[in-house]
Structure formats: structure tokens, C-alpha cells
Write an enzyme that holds these catalytic residues in place. Structure first.
Site, PDB file in Angstrom:
ATOM      1  N   GLU A 387     110.183  24.883  -9.025  1.00 50.55           N
ATOM      2  CA  GLU A 387     110.464  25.907  -8.029  1.00 50.55           C
ATOM      3  C   GLU A 387     111.651  26.808  -8.379  1.00 50.55           C
ATOM      4  O   GLU A 387     112.645  26.857  -7.663  1.00 50.55           O
ATOM      5  CB  GLU A 387     110.628  25.258  -6.650  1.00 50.55           C
ATOM      6  CG  GLU A 387     109.308  24.624  -6.252  1.00 50.55           C
ATOM      7  CD  GLU A 387     109.276  23.970  -4.891  1.00 50.55           C
ATOM      8  OE1 GLU A 387     110.269  23.336  -4.517  1.00 50.55           O
ATOM      9  OE2 GLU A 387     108.245  24.078  -4.207  1.00 50.55           O
ATOM     10  N   GLU A 463     102.012  18.096  -7.151  1.00 52.18           N
ATOM     11  CA  GLU A 463     102.423  17.455  -5.889  1.00 52.18           C
ATOM     12  C   GLU A 463     101.241  17.558  -4.943  1.00 52.18           C
ATOM     13  O   GLU A 463     100.618  18.614  -4.831  1.00 52.18           O
ATOM     14  CB  GLU A 463     103.628  18.165  -5.266  1.00 52.18           C
ATOM     15  CG  GLU A 463     104.888  18.011  -6.087  1.00 52.18           C
ATOM     16  CD  GLU A 463     106.101  18.748  -5.490  1.00 52.18           C
ATOM     17  OE1 GLU A 463     106.168  18.939  -4.268  1.00 52.18           O
ATOM     18  OE2 GLU A 463     106.972  19.134  -6.291  1.00 52.18           O
TER      19      GLU A 463
HETATM   20  C1  GAL Z   1     107.869  20.894  -2.742  1.00 51.42           C
HETATM   21  C2  GAL Z   1     108.985  20.582  -3.717  1.00 51.42           C
HETATM   22  C3  GAL Z   1     109.443  19.154  -3.637  1.00 51.42           C
HETATM   23  C4  GAL Z   1     109.657  18.771  -2.210  1.00 51.42           C
HETATM   24  C5  GAL Z   1     108.405  19.010  -1.444  1.00 51.42           C
HETATM   25  C6  GAL Z   1     108.476  18.550  -0.017  1.00 51.42           C
HETATM   26  O1  GAL Z   1     107.733  22.253  -2.583  1.00 51.42           O
HETATM   27  O2  GAL Z   1     108.598  20.842  -5.027  1.00 51.42           O
HETATM   28  O3  GAL Z   1     110.616  19.007  -4.354  1.00 51.42           O
HETATM   29  O4  GAL Z   1     110.697  19.515  -1.685  1.00 51.42           O
HETATM   30  O5  GAL Z   1     108.087  20.378  -1.490  1.00 51.42           O
HETATM   31  O6  GAL Z   1     109.437  19.020   0.771  1.00 51.42           O
END
Ligand code: GAL
Length: 962
Positions: A387, A463
């Protein structure tokens, strides 16, 4: 190597105005200073007491200082560290001595004997200083000054606690003359020939030996030889030594080749499927300082739960973790210590990813990661970070990494166009979009020039399945897509562990803190509690579900053909390491069991086993109740992370249909008294509310539509979370009133007509309760509830069922149905049908932020017992069952589990249906089939009071079939 871990003298300074002049001088008297362990994070000190060094602060995206790069706040807590050490004999005679810091958060300067060696940034990366010229024989003094905030903090905006200090090991390392400063071991595997090729690059004039393979070559030369390859499933390592006359470097070599071919990611020529987790380093007592035991424990837990991959979100882990990944077998995406998400606040103006002043800093981080970790076979991809959007500095990092190490694909989720990323990666993509990607039918790239390349790349979900609180829902649906489309090569659940900070109440009860619990003005609350294991590493129901969903072999029982098929979902290994066992249970009681001989299935293949004679015989025997056959795949021998007999996968099938309980009646007719009404063994008050059954006092049951909102109900990427809709004036499900419209008795029983609605709300539910006594069992009652929504119901219902309060003594629980753990409509893969025992206390899932939890699914019957009494609930055919020592309202009001106070009664929910969990806090709503819409419906439940357990054995079943 001389470890400098241990006790250091320490002083915490409030800021740069408060530093200790001359603290680095050998003669400085620090005897009055406190003592702090190295490695550690200073804010984790005595948090239940004085908290002498400040407290943790949690933010997800926002920087905890004004975004004004490279400046940080004036309040810049600083730690001053000092210690002495004895220089080992002979170290000054030749060679060099290097101070090695493996991790210091966030910026520091180092002095040896009062002389400044230099300074460092890049918290999760090693920094070395040549100390040779300033060391003396005998005692030496090392001093380190660490600042919490620095320009580096702008690059370290990961979603985690802000914590500081020398948090990884420190050592003084002796470097001999003509030693080996660096090695790069290239160990490839050619699956076509079965040959491994080893070539070790080093600037030194060294020899490379691998005794087990008979390799003895000069550095720079190649040897090609038959080897057993390394994979996450077969973590075969060979001990190698790289030696000059003065130094020997030990390496553990894993031969493997990572490629992208035909649009898929392959290792050793075969596509792999990542069953991954994002892992932050976390310990509830020590923060990001972890022991090797904790690292190993994490990996063993992962392996035991069928996890095969880790993304090191979002920084390189302690190097020893990667040694363990090599050893135990886990695919790793090694991610650089880089995130600048907080520039979101300034619409990414001055983002360090773009601004050339940051170029060297970013490149430096990539270099340090790759150089540190390049010899790990487990690392199959480099990741630039997380990010940071896009920018030329990232391009430079990518170019450098490809140049330095062409053997590993590059990952970066924000390279949306895949200009340099070798895998297409996204986060939190919903099922429908994922399917389009799987078919290579996603929307075109903004830049058409990149479209073809991106469409040709493999896809991973770096993720997904945001594991905050109860959930994540929808894992099974993801896995089906991963297994269906070769392009989809799996994903990484967000995230491995709830990063709670362990605390104790004054009376010694444990609890876990999240954002805001330390009085932070700016924080992101309980979003830090989004892992598959609780902070103490107890697996959450989410991990149990994940284990089942990603199980590496799929067992299907076919009763018609009397066979069991086993599909091997491993990418490399056959099933010879597994042993298969069967067992038959009638109403959850085991009646027979044995071993199932299953032919060995090669990777990706399916085999079929016939039922053995003993199984066929057992099945032919008569069964009174509901009969289930379960087949388990267990480890046939001990391995590094599991013992013989450890279950990895299972399959289950019903062999006889559940007997459907029917009302044995008509039972006795109701008898009305002045202010109450009797029906069989039950007493109702004037409003038609059940007050006792067989002498057991109770309140309710009455319609319940409310659940304490889960994190996924509260938080949504789509605007208002469901919880807000449920609490809105129009629905107000959290404050429903129950109005009795009529109580009528006839020869069949009692009919209570009610209207359920909240003050100010237009919507309502009509609920008609029809009570009938059972002719055969006086203390058994049947209740059929007919519900009919009135008005406009625009949101799904959290639950549809009944709630009642029962005596607290009934705190032992036994049930036949789904278990042993909690399960909801879209988190139910791991619930197997069986008979389970528990207690009310053990049935509560202690989510760090209290919320709906603990429901058991598909329950045919459940019995509460205690104090010589039993109370059973009988499904027609089944219900979801929850029992707690507090109410949903208590759960809703509490902010931490330890605030929940047991009431004088137990609260039972018997639900006809529950809305799914989804992961809307991670951008994916509950799938339509798991939504619970308000509609006209009806359900029946039996209630039975008894005086001991045996009375309620298989309550309500077996007597009346069909
Ligand atoms: C994503 C990020 C993670 C974590 C997740 C949940 O965007 O890459 O590091 O922050 O959201 O909050």
C-alpha cells in the site's frame, strides 16, 4: 559472534530536548539508570503498573504525526541504551569486528567507547557497523540512542502498534581476514531430469562442499547432480559449507526452481496452490520481539491447520523465522519493510514512492531484504511492500530486484497494471469478481499496452477473508474458485494473529488491549484484532474452519457404491504419509471403527477405496437412531509438526436419515387458573409466557431477532454496516417490545398471539406461539412459532429464533448435531455431526471485541444439566443452539470480554436460522444464499424437563418415526 542481548542500562527520554549529554562516554555513570532487556520494545514495559516508557498506540492507516515529510512530531520519545562487554581474546589481532543490529525501531545511532559509529533506519532490517578501529582489549562500552520517530517512520506505516526499541538481537561479529562477507547460493532443480544445480557466488576464494551429495567445488563453479528437490511439502535441505582458510559458512540448501509458465506459477515444474496467511510478528507480552519458540510454534500451528504459505506482511520477519520456514516447509512471500498508506490523507501528495528524494531510502530497504534473505528456499517471491500506490522509486526497487535475483518472481499488489509485477495480485476481491479473474475475463487494464501481459499472469489474493471477530464467512466459496481455475493460485487470509496486548485486571484476570485502550487520541480500535488465532495463539473458530476448507485431501463417501474416494490436493506428494480410519456413530455414539486401506494417490490424483468387510458389516447392523460414517486422514507417522494419528482431513456422510420427532398427542388439554394456565408439566403466566416446565423455572421462550453485532456487522466498506441498519429507527431490532394480543386455550393446547415491534418503528413481526403438551412425556412441550413480517423489511435479520432464560445451575451441555465448535451459515465447513459435551463457560468464544458467538449448528437436540435437573431442546429436525451466562445486550454493550458479568440465569437461543458472517469489514458481503431475509415462516421446537441425564438420552427421538 558475541551476543550482546541481555540487560542494558536504559533511560527513556521524553524527546530531543531531554537527551543525556555524554551518555555514550565510557566513564559515564549509568548505575542509577533502569535496566531493560535487549531485545525488547520499550512501550511493552509494565503496562499494568507504571508504564514507565510510554504506551503502545495503534493506527491502521493514519500516521500518528502530521503528514509533513520528512518531519515528525517534536514529541519524539527516545531511548538511551548502554552496556559494557569483554572483547574476546584475539579479536584485535586480525580481521574486523562488526556490530550487527537485526532490528531497531525506528532510527538509532551507535557509539563504541564514546566514538560514534554511525546511524541506521529501516526497522525490520539488519544494520551493521564496522567497530574495529574503536575496540579495546578487555572492557568496551556500547551506547545506542533510539528515536521512536524518524523520516523512516513515513515508510513504516503498517497496520500495527507503533512500538520502539532494539527489538531484535544485537551482536558483535568477528570477521576474519580473507573471510566470506557474502554468499549467494543458486540451487535450481530441473524436474525433467531430476537434477539439481548448485552454484555459490562469493567474492572470496572459497570452496563449496555438500558432503551428502559429494559436492566439492570452487565458489562460482556449478555442480549438477541428482537431488531430492525442496518444496513446502518436502522441505528437503542439504547441509553445505562454504569455506576459505579462515572462515566456514554453513548453509542449508534447498534445490527448487520457481517459474511462471503458461500463465501459472510453478515450482519445480508444477503449479502450486497457496493456502496462506498474512503474518505480522506478534507476542501479546513482548510486541514484535519474538522467541524462536514462538516462531516455531506459529509454524507448527500453521502446518497443523493445513496452512502452507506465509506473506510476511508487511516487513521481513526475524531471519530465524525463515530458517524455520525452510526447515518445516512453507512457501514465503518475503515483503519489504515498506508502507506509506497514511499519504491517503493527503491524496497521496508527496508519497515517498514517487518523490526522488526517497529513492535511495526505498532502494536501500529492498537491497537489505534481498541480500539478507536470498539463500532461503522457502522464499519464492519478493514483494516490494504494501500500500504505497505507485511511483518511480518502486520501479527502481523492482528493477534492482530483478537484476539481482532473476530466480524469483516479484509481487506488488499496487502495481495494478502489472508493469513489473510477475503475478497479478489483489486484496479483498469478492467471489464474483474473483471468478472473472479466474476466467481471465477481468476488466481491461487502464493502460491497454499492459492488458495482454496482465491477463497472461497468474493471480493471487494477497489478502482476503478478513478474519476480524466472528468469521471469516465465505471461505469455502473462495476455495472452490481457487481449486477450479488454474490461474487462481490461492491466497493469504488477513491475518494470522489478533495483535492484542495482554493485560491484567487488578484482581488478576487476563484481558487483551486494542487501539484506544491506552488512551490514544488517534487510533483504530479493535481492527487490530483480526487474526485466525487469538493473541495467546489459541486457534479461533476461523482457523478451524480454514483448516477444513483448505484440507489437502478431500474425502468423499459414497454409500451407494460402498466406496470412499480420496482426492489428493497436494501439489507434490502422494498420500503415503496418511492413514485412513473410519468410524460409525449412532446418534453420536461410536458403534464400530477400523482402518480403511486406501491406495496411495499421487499428487493431484484421486483414488477409490472399497469399504472393508468390517465396515460393511457394521453398516448392515440395525440402527435405532441417526447413523453417520466418518473417515479421517491422519498422519501415519510422527513428523516435525504433528504426531502419529493427528487428523488433517475428514469426510462424513449420513447412512440413515434422522428420525423426525413428531408430537405424540393430543396431550393433556390446558387448565386455566385465575392468572395462569397449566399445560402438561408447564405453567404459563397471564400473558401466555412459559414460566416453568417440570418444575424448572424459566422466562420465555420468546421471539429473538437480535444478535450482538459482529465486527462484520458493525464495519463495512459499503457505508453503513448492517448493525446500524438493525439499530435504525425503522427496525430497532435491539429494543423490540413483545405485546400479547391474545391467549387462547383449546383442547389442542395454548395459542399465544403476539406482535413484536419497537417504539417508533413501523415494521413489526407477528409471532403466534402454538403450545402443545406431549401425551407420552408429561414434562415435554412442543412449540410451533409462526412469524409474519409486517411493513418494509429492507435489511436481513441477524437471527430468527427463540430466547429463554433458565436456571444457572444447568451449566453442563451435551448436544447431538454440528460441532464441536461454533458455526454459522457461511462458516460451517468444520462442523461435523456428532455428540459433544461442553460447559456453558467453554462454549463462549472470547473475541477481543465482544460480539455474537458460540452458536452450534444443525443441533438435533441439546441438553443442559446441573443441580440434578435437565432441560432438553428437541429439533424438528434441527436448530442452532447458543447458551451464555449473559445476554446478547450484555455482549453488545461490553467492549472487552472481561467486562462481561455473569448474570443469575443462563440465556439460551434456539434459532431456526442465522444470518451469515461474511467479511464486510474486509469488503465482502454475506453471499445471497446466506442472507436471512425476513419472511413468513414457521418452526417447531420441543422442550423437555428431566430429573437426571438418562431421562433425556436421545430426547424426543426414536419413539415416533416419520
Ligand atoms: C489492508 C492492508 C492490511 C490491513 C488490512 C485490514 O488494506 O494491506 O495491512 O490493514 O487492510 O485492515
Amino acid at each position: 559472534m558475541l551476543s550482546l542481548d541481555g540487560d542494558w542500562r536504559f533511560r527513556w527520554c521524553a524527546g530531543l530536548h531531554d537527551l543525556t549529554e555524554g551518555f555514550e562516554a565510557p566513564g559515564f555513570d549509568a548505575s542509577g539508570w533502569a535496566v531493560l532487556a535487549v531485545p525488547s520494545m520499550w512501550q511493552m514495559t509494565d503496562l499494568d503498573g507504571e508504564a514507565p516508557y510510554g504506551k503502545p498506540q495503534y493506527t491502521n492507516i493514519a500516521y500518528p504525526f502530521p503528514v509533513d515529510p520528512p518531519r515528525v512530531s517534536e514529541a519524539n520519545p527516545t531511548g538511551e541504551y548502554r552496556r559494557t562487554f569483554e572483547l574476546p581474546d584475539g579479536w584485535l589481532e586480525s580481521g574486523r569486528a562488526v556490530m550487527r543490529f537485526e532490528g531497531v525501531d525506528s532510527a538509532f545511532a551507535v557509539w563504541i567507547n564514546g566514538i560514534r559509529l554511525g546511524d541506521g533506519k529501516g526497522s525490520r532490517l539488519p544494520t551493521e557497523f564496522d567497530a574495529t578501529e574503536h575496540l579495546v582489549a578487555g572492557e568496551n562500552t556500547v551506547a545506542v540512542r533510539v528515536h521512536q520517530w524518524s523520516a523512516g517512520s513515513y515508510l513504516e506505516d503498517q497496520d500495527m502498534w507503533w512500538l520502539s526499541g532494539i527489538f531484535r538481537p544485537v551482536a558483535l561479529v568477528h570477521r576474519p581476514e580473507n573471510g566470506i562477507d557474502d554468499v549467494f547460493a543458486h540451487a535450481a532443480y530441473d524436474h525433467a531430469t531430476g537434477l539439481g544445480t548448485l552454484r555459490v557466488e562469493t567474492a572470496a576464494n572459497a570452496r563449496v562442499t555438500v558432503p551428502e551429495l559429494g559436492i566439492d567445488i570452487a565458489a562460482g563453479e556449478s555442480a549438477t547432480i541428482p537431488v531430492e528437490p525442496w518444496t513446502a511439502e518436502t522441505p528437503r535441505l542439504y547441509d553445505a559449507v562454504v569455506a576459505t582458510e579462515t572462515e566456514r559458512v554453513s548453509l542449508r540448501i534447498g534445490f527448487r526452481t520457481v517459474t511462471i509458465e503458461d500463465g501459472v506459477l510453478k515450482v519445480n515444474g508444477k503449479p502450486i496452490l497457496l493456502r496462506g496467511v498474512n503474518r505480522h510478528e506478534w507476542d501479546p507480552d513482548t510486541g514484535r520481539t519474538l522467541t524462536v519458540e514462538t516462531m516455531r510454534h506459529d509454524l507448527e500451528l500453521m502446518k497443523r491447520h493445513n496452512v502452507n504459505a506465509v506473506r510476511t506482511s508487511h516487513y521481513p520477519p526475524d531471519r530465524r523465522f525463515l530458517d524455520l520456514c525452510d526447515e518445516l516447509g512453507v512457501w514465503v512471500i518475503d515483503e519489504c519493510d515498506l508502507e506509506t498508506h497514511g499519504f491517503d490523507a493527503s491524496t497521496w501528495r508527496d508519497n515517498p514512492a514517487k518523490d526522488p528524494v526517497w529513492r535511495d531510502a526505498l532502494l536501500d530497504r529492498m537491497t537489505r531484504m534481498v541480500e539478507r534473505d536470498k539463500n532461503h528456499p522457502s522464499v519464492i517471491m519478493w514483494s516490494l511492500g504494501n500500500e504505497c500506490r505507485e511511483g518511480q522509486n518502486l520501479d527502481a526497487m523492482a528493477a534492482w530486484a530483478k537484476e539481482r535475483d532473476a530466480s524469483r518472481p516479484l509481487h506488488y499488489e499496487c502495481d495494478l497494471q502489472c508493469r513489473y509485477a510477475d503475478v497479478y495480485s489483489q486484496m479483498y476481491v469478492g467471489h464474483a469478481d474473483l471468478e472473472r479473474i479466474g476466467r481471465r475475463e477481468e476488466d481491461r487494464c487502464d493502460d491497454p499496452a499492459n492488458d495482454e501481459r496482465r491477463r497472461s499472469l497468474p493471480f493471487i489474493l494477497c489478502e482476503y477473508a478478513f478474519a476480524m471477530g466472528n468469521g471469516p464467512g465465505g471461505l469455502s466459496e473462495y476455495q472452490r474458485l481457487f481449486e477450479r481455475y488454474p490461474r487462481l493460485q490461492g491466497g493469504f487470509v488477513w491475518e494470522w494473529i489478533d495483535k492484542g496486548v495482554r493485560r491484567r485486571t487488578e484482581d488478576g484476570r487476563e484481558w487483551f488491549a486494542y487501539g484506544g485502550d491506552f488512551g490514544e487520541q488517534l487510533h483504530d480500535g479493535s481492527v487490530i484484532a483480526d487474526g485466525l488465532v487469538f493473541p495467546d495463539r489459541t486457534p479461533s473458530p476461523g482457523l478451524i474452519e480454514y483448516k477444513k476448507v483448505v484440507e489437502p485431501v478431500k474425502i468423499r463417501i459414497n454409500a451407494e457404491t460402498a466406496t470412499v474416494s480420496v482426492a489428493n490436493g497436494y501439489d507434490f506428494i502422494d498420500t503415503a504419509h496418511l492413514r485412513f480410519e473410519w468410524r460409525i456413530e449412532d446418534d453420536g455414539e461410536q458403534v464400530a471403527s477400523g482402518v480403511l486401506e486406501v491406495p496411495v494417490a499421487t499428487a493431484g490424483a484421486a483414488v477409490v477405496a472399497d469399504w472393508p468387510e468390517a465396515l460393511a458389516k457394521a453398516i448392515a447392523s440395525p440402527s435405532e437412531g441417526e447413523r453417520w460414517l466418518t473417515v479421517s486422514a491422519r498422519l501415519a507417522a510422527d513428523n516435525a509438526w504433528g504426531e502419529t494419528g493427528f487428523e488433517l482431513a475428514w469426510g462424513q456422510t449420513a447412512l440413515s436419515a434422522a428420525p423426525v420427532p413428531v408430537v405424540d398427542g393430543p396431550g393433556p388439554a390446558p387448565v386455566a387458573a385465575a392468572d395462569r394456565c397449566m399445560l402438561g408439566g408447564a405453567v404459563f403466566d397471564g400473558f401466555g409466557r412459559l414460566t416453568s416446565l417440570g418444575g424448572i423455572e424459566m422466562t420465555g421462550p420468546r421471539l429473538d431477532l437480535w444478535r450482538a453485532p459482529t465486527d462484520n456487522d458493525r464495519i463495512s466498506w459499503f457505508g453503513t454496516g448492517l448493525a446500524a441498519q438493525w439499530r435504525s429507527r425503522d427496525l430497532a431490532l435491539d429494543r423490540l417490545e413483545h405485546k400479547t394480543l391474545a391467549v387462547e386455550a383449546d383442547s389442542d393446547g395454548l395459542v399465544v398471539t403476539t406482535r413484536v415491534a419497537a417504539a417508533g418503528a413501523d415494521t413489526a413481526i407477528g409471532a403466534v406461539y402454538r403450545w402443545r403438551a406431549d401425551a407420552a412425556v408429561p414434562a415435554r412441550l412442543w412449540l410451533t412459532v409462526a412469524v409474519a413480517p409486517e411493513g418494509k423489511w429492507e435489511a436481513p435479520l441477524p437471527r430468527l429464533g427463540l430466547r429463554l432464560a433458565v436456571p444457572k445451575a444447568l451449566n453442563e451441555v451435551e448436544w447431538f448435531g454440528g460441532g464441536p465448535g461454533e458455526a454459522y451459515a457461511d462458516t460451517r465447513a468444520a462442523a461435523r455431526v456428532g455428540r459433544f459435551q461442553s460447559t456453558v463457560a467453554r462454549m463462549q468464544t472470547p473475541y477481543m471485541f465482544p460480539q455474537e458467538n458460540g452458536s452450534r449448528i444443525d443441533v438435533r437436540w441439546a441438553t443442559l444439566s446441573g443441580g440434578g435437573r435437565t432441560l432438553s431442546f428437541i429439533g424438528a429436525p434441527s436448530f442452532a443452539f447458543t447458551v451464555r451466562p449473559w445476554t446478547s445486550e450484555d455482549l453488545d454493550a461490553a467492549r472487552h470480554p472481561h467486562e462481561l458479568v455473569e448474570r443469575g440465569e443462563l440465556y439460551v437461543n434456539v434459532d431456526a436460522a442465522l444470518h451469515g458472517m461474511g467479511t464486510s469489514s474486509g469488503g465482502v458481503e454475506v453471499e445471497p444464499e446466506h442472507r436471512l431475509e425476513a419472511r413468513t415462516t414457521m418452526f417447531t421446537v420441543g422442550f423437555e424437563a428431566g430429573s437426571d441425564r438418562s431421562v433425556c438420552d436421545r430426547p424426543g427421538l426414536g419413539r415416533a418415526a416419520g
